[in-house]
Design an enzyme around this catalytic site. Structure first.
Site, PDB file in Angstrom:
ATOM      1  N   HIS A  87       5.655 -13.814   3.998  1.00 31.53           N
ATOM      2  CA  HIS A  87       4.934 -12.530   4.028  1.00 31.53           C
ATOM      3  C   HIS A  87       5.685 -11.462   4.816  1.00 31.53           C
ATOM      4  CE1 HIS A  87       1.065 -13.782   2.185  1.00 31.53           C
ATOM      5  NE2 HIS A  87       1.566 -14.970   2.477  1.00 31.53           N
TER       6      HIS A  87
ATOM      7  N   ASP B 202       8.422  -4.037   7.996  1.00 36.07           N
ATOM      8  CA  ASP B 202       7.182  -4.664   7.530  1.00 36.07           C
ATOM      9  C   ASP B 202       7.473  -5.377   6.212  1.00 36.07           C
ATOM     10  OD1 ASP B 202       4.458  -5.232   7.595  1.00 36.07           O
ATOM     11  OD2 ASP B 202       3.882  -3.150   7.940  1.00 36.07           O
TER      12      ASP B 202
HETATM   13  P1  ADQ Z   1      -0.043  -7.649   8.571  1.00 32.27           P
HETATM   14  O1  ADQ Z   1       1.108  -7.495   9.502  1.00 32.27           O
HETATM   15  O2  ADQ Z   1      -1.330  -8.022   9.180  1.00 32.27           O
HETATM   16  O3  ADQ Z   1       0.282  -8.641   7.386  1.00 32.27           O
HETATM   17  P2  ADQ Z   1      -0.811  -5.489   6.586  1.00 32.27           P
HETATM   18  O4  ADQ Z   1      -0.175  -5.819   5.294  1.00 32.27           O
HETATM   19  O5  ADQ Z   1      -0.812  -4.033   6.894  1.00 32.27           O
HETATM   20  O6  ADQ Z   1      -0.136  -6.178   7.852  1.00 32.27           O
HETATM   21  O7  ADQ Z   1      -2.312  -5.990   6.547  1.00 32.27           O
HETATM   22  C1  ADQ Z   1      -3.222  -5.687   7.561  1.00 32.27           C
HETATM   23  C2  ADQ Z   1      -4.637  -5.858   7.039  1.00 32.27           C
HETATM   24  O8  ADQ Z   1      -5.521  -5.849   8.152  1.00 32.27           O
HETATM   25  C3  ADQ Z   1      -5.071  -4.754   6.083  1.00 32.27           C
HETATM   26  O9  ADQ Z   1      -5.789  -5.319   5.035  1.00 32.27           O
HETATM   27  C4  ADQ Z   1      -5.952  -3.873   6.964  1.00 32.27           C
HETATM   28  O10 ADQ Z   1      -7.008  -3.235   6.274  1.00 32.27           O
HETATM   29  C5  ADQ Z   1      -6.511  -4.867   7.959  1.00 32.27           C
HETATM   30  N1  ADQ Z   1      -6.798  -4.163   9.224  1.00 32.27           N
HETATM   31  C6  ADQ Z   1      -5.922  -3.579  10.041  1.00 32.27           C
HETATM   32  N2  ADQ Z   1      -6.564  -2.976  11.069  1.00 32.27           N
HETATM   33  C7  ADQ Z   1      -7.871  -3.195  10.898  1.00 32.27           C
HETATM   34  C8  ADQ Z   1      -9.059  -2.828  11.618  1.00 32.27           C
HETATM   35  N3  ADQ Z   1      -9.050  -2.104  12.742  1.00 32.27           N
HETATM   36  N4  ADQ Z   1     -10.237  -3.242  11.138  1.00 32.27           N
HETATM   37  C9  ADQ Z   1     -10.279  -3.969  10.005  1.00 32.27           C
HETATM   38  N5  ADQ Z   1      -9.198  -4.323   9.281  1.00 32.27           N
HETATM   39  C10 ADQ Z   1      -8.019  -3.961   9.715  1.00 32.27           C
HETATM   40  C11 ADQ Z   1       1.392  -9.473   6.993  1.00 32.27           C
HETATM   41  C12 ADQ Z   1       2.750  -8.779   6.884  1.00 32.27           C
HETATM   42  C13 ADQ Z   1       2.654  -7.589   5.934  1.00 32.27           C
HETATM   43  C14 ADQ Z   1       2.129  -8.049   4.573  1.00 32.27           C
HETATM   44  C15 ADQ Z   1       0.865  -8.878   4.732  1.00 32.27           C
HETATM   45  C16 ADQ Z   1       0.456  -9.527   3.414  1.00 32.27           C
HETATM   46  O11 ADQ Z   1       3.208  -8.353   8.166  1.00 32.27           O
HETATM   47  O12 ADQ Z   1       3.919  -6.953   5.770  1.00 32.27           O
HETATM   48  O13 ADQ Z   1       1.844  -6.918   3.765  1.00 32.27           O
HETATM   49  O14 ADQ Z   1       1.051  -9.932   5.671  1.00 32.27           O
HETATM   50  O15 ADQ Z   1       1.497 -10.252   2.848  1.00 32.27           O
END
Ligand code: ADQ
Length: 459
Positions: free
Chosen positions: A157, A365
């Site tokens: 990921h 990311d």
């Molecule tokens: P993450 O590093 O967690 O994931 P991301 O892809 O942005 O990063 O996903 C974060 C998720 O958490 C989103 O669905 C977002 O809505 C949720 N989120 C963030 N802040 C929040 C809050 N305050 N309240 C509720 N929800 C919140 C890892 C990798 C990424 C990759 C994903 C999936 O680092 O690059 O895209 O896995 O493969």
């Protein structure tokens, strides 16, 4: 088709379509498992004085969930240690933050072995196994040692970094060799795949054969890019919900005569939050006419609070947001609202929709799902503008966003001005192209393409 077994470090319980649960990976996997009568195996998040391998099984919404508890030392060495203090920083280009400790390696291998030994009896002859993320790289090696012949796939990921970074890892060769016990390795983008191929070619004399087959260590493995998406259909339900409408109204009431810029990220140094604040500060310095007319809402739940670096960055951001607010605020306006809490998905959808600008500027990311959620939440008649870091995997797909270098405060400042002054026609044109991609390349397409490719491997 055969049953799908998913293995990941942590599990979040499926809560049904339209549920307001959180988590990028969790959302993606839940949607996938429901379609395959699947089994999801992972750590419960709890600790036990002595590891027993006892599995707790529950069934929820067509998905069987099997969890195990780990010992405290496992969590320290494997989760907080090798996964989050060694691999995470190196894979996000922060070798300055990486810690190398022999006990971390041992803990990492031990937990992967424990996972493999515990799940071994649950694997049926026709099942396919899909293992997720950097916590679990050696798991296929352990399963093969136990005689598992099933097809096993791995999805990373996070980014696969340039080989100059990978080679700083004391055991990089073993780590990479362990990936050759899979049948299929999936990366988020072709960029990360090419970095992997580059490592093989330069470090271990590997080569790329036809049809995405890689050869090294006297073995072959298939590899490909499978960009993850959001559950677009479910997100559309969230956007139309009453909770989203309530949140939208609340935010809209706050932004009368003011434009809201939103950032939503876990508290992590890879997300570029300090650079983002500094870029916004420069924007305020350069554009006095926007004072009082714009504010940045940064929603950042705390994460990995047991790791020192995360406590440091927390203090840094508190100080920075305080300083910027103190310098620019007026009696009835503060430029930054910095909020450390989680919101329900439906509430987040309402926040995204109310924001004129989505500011997604990680320094590195794997993909970034927030960028996709922001687009999916927009009002097609009056959409906001996405500003996206070129270093997010998502930038390779979302070319109609305003693409920026997040290290450049000037570029951030200029992109903010451009987004805030963009006319409706251009906003619509960009939004329509972006939304098309978000809908087409959603989590279902991701899951189906990976599982199909895994099933098609010779085994
Ligand atoms: P993450 O590093 O967690 O994931 P991301 O892809 O942005 O990063 O996903 C974060 C998720 O958490 C989103 O669905 C977002 O809505 C949720 N989120 C963030 N802040 C929040 C809050 N305050 N309240 C509720 N929800 C919140 C890892 C990798 C990424 C990759 C994903 C999936 O680092 O690059 O895209 O896995 O493969």
């Amino acid at each position: 088709m055969s049953r799908l077994i998913v293995v990941s470090n942590r599990i979040s319980r499926p809560a049904g379509r339209g549920a307001a649960q959180t988590g990028g990976l969790a959302m993606a996997l839940t949607a996938g498992l429901r379609a395959y009568n699947g089994l999801w195996f992972g750590w419960s998040g709890n600790t036990t004085p002595e590891f027993t391998g006892e599995i707790t099984t529950t069934r929820s919404d067509g998905v069987t969930i099997a969890t195990i508890d780990l010992e405290d030392i496992d969590v320290q060495e494997y989760y907080n240690g090798y996964a989050n203090r060694t691999l995470w920083p190196v894979f996000h280009y922060r070798i300055d933050l990486a810690a190398y400790d022999r006990s971390f390696n041992q803990g990492y291998d031990r937990v992967n072995r424990r996972f493999a030994e515990t799940i071994r009896p649950l694997i049926g002859t026709d099942d396919i196994v899909w293992i997720h993320d950097y916590h679990m790289i050696p798991m296929a090696r352990e399963l093969r040692r136990l005689g598992v012949k099933n097809r096993i796939g791995f999805f990373l990921h996070i980014p696969w970094p340039a080989r100059q970074l990978v080679t700083t890892l004391p055991r990089h060769r073993q780590l990479v060799e362990a990936l050759f016990d899979y049948d299929l390795i999936g990366f988020q983008t072709t960029e990360w795949l090419e970095a992997f191929e580059d490592y093989l070619a330069h470090e271990v004399g590997g080569s790329v054969l036809a049809d995405g087959v890689l050869e090294a260590f006297g073995k072959t493995v298939r590899a490909g890019a499978f960009p993850i998406g959001i559950d677009a259909e479910d997100f559309a339900v969230q956007v139309r919900s009453a909770a989203a409408a309530r949140m939208y109204d609340r935010m809209a009431a706050q932004s009368v005569f003011r434009s809201m810029i939103v950032g939503v990220d876990r508290l992590d140094y890879s997300k570029g939050l300090d650079e983002r604040f500094l870029g916004f500060e420069l924007f305020l310095k350069d554009n006095p006419d926007f004072h009082g007319k714009v504010f940045l809402l940064q929603i950042t739940p705390l994460s990995r609070d047991d790791v020192d670096t995360y406590q440091d960055i927390r203090t840094q951001l508190d100080t920075l947001s305080g300083r910027i607010n103190a310098a620019f605020a007026d009696t009835d306006w503060s430029p930054i609202r910095y909020v450390n809490r989680n919101y329900r998905r439906d509430e987040l959808a309402g926040v995204y929709r109310a924001a004129r600008v989505g500011l997604v500027t990680p320094l590195r990311d794997g993909m970034n799902l927030v960028a996709k959620e922001y687009v999916a939440a927009q009002n097609p008649e009056d959409p906001g503008v996405l500003i996206l870091s070129r270093f997010a995997g998502a930038a390779l797909q979302m070319k109609e966003a305003l693409i920026v270098n997040p290290f450049s405060h000037e570029e951030l400042s200029e992109a903010l001005k451009r987004a805030l002054t963009m006319d409706l026609n251009e906003r619509k044109r960009r939004y329509e192209a972006l939304f098309d991609g978000v809908r087409k390349d959603d989590v279902t397409a991701w899951r189906e393409s990976f599982v199909k490719a895994l099933e098609a491997t010779p085994g």
